[in-house]
Design an enzyme around this catalytic site. Sequence first.
Site: not given
Length: 374
Positions: A22, A108, A132, A204
């Site tokens: 989002v 990362c 974001g 991740c």
Amino acid sequence: MRDPAPSDTSKKRVIVGMSGGVDSSVSALLLIEQGYEVEGLFMKNWEEDDGTEYCTAMDDLADAQAVCDKIGIKLHTANFAAEYWDNVFEHFLAEYKAGRTPNPDILCNREIKFKAFLDYAMMLGADLIATGHYVRRRDIDGRTELLKGLDPNKDQSYFLHAVGGEQIAKTLFPVGELEKPEVRAIAEKYELATAKKKDSTGICFIGERRFSDFLKQYLPAQPGEIKTTEGEVIGRHHGLMYHTIGQRQGLGIGGLKDAGDEPWYVLRKDLDTNELIVGQGNNHPWLFSSALLASEIYWVNPIDLSQPLRLTAKVRYRQSDQACTLEKTDTGYRAVFDEPQRAVTPGQSVVFYDGEICLGGGVIEVAEPWSGQA
């Protein structure tokens, strides 16, 4: 106040790192509203294993594409799996093999999102990139500063401390001036596919798998003894790499005679003897450190450490700012805290602040014992 948009935004081409979440979705939307020419880019940083485990990358790509279709922008895709393996994952394994607890998200950001992605976006003709992340930037006196995000519960400056000012200067952070509920509300108002999507958590490339199951695919376990601070053997561990300082769960200690009811915590990892040292109580003195030594320091902008500096620091994400004095030593940097710090963990990052400005940080090498220890 949001990220400052230059008056000629229509001439500025921005490529947004679209994760399928989002925050990046709303970032792209806000930039369109501000008049930028916006495109998205989805990064694949991990090649999923051949097996029963399902990687969420395909779902994330589908969500990113749905959002881009909704707001009317092009979505590029890029595979940075090779760069991720070489510059992030191999370091991650080496740190665990050395008995430390690394933070791959920080690497990362430095090596992939603000290097490989930035370079790729510039190759595509971008003037700027956007992400974001819940951080802000400020251009002042010829340099670009990294500031904490406005939402204290979501501030991600800890994870971006190793990104240089030159990279920050080429990046917009549209949600950094917003609080998370505002971001969700914007996504719902525009009926974005990611409006109700849960925030991603964990590392991740591990996804929903158990961490120990994932790690044993790459590193052989080395079982050893679990000892108390008095040297009594009270159990065995499956490998130091599966444990971190301050850990309570998963030790397999229980039912010990005369041990009392207080829970056991990991206090030390002795790499020389392959022993896990544990003690009882959330406030066991061995859990606390008065100072730390750090290396691999990255500063967002150069700072003068010819004299010790009074700053604040975080030794973990979402920790409140801790007052300290930072000085340069012959071998690295030493931070002395005003108050003892709990569970300072080698391999993790210490990040330094001057008020709302994130100055930079480094990797914790040594946690100096608190003088209150026996």
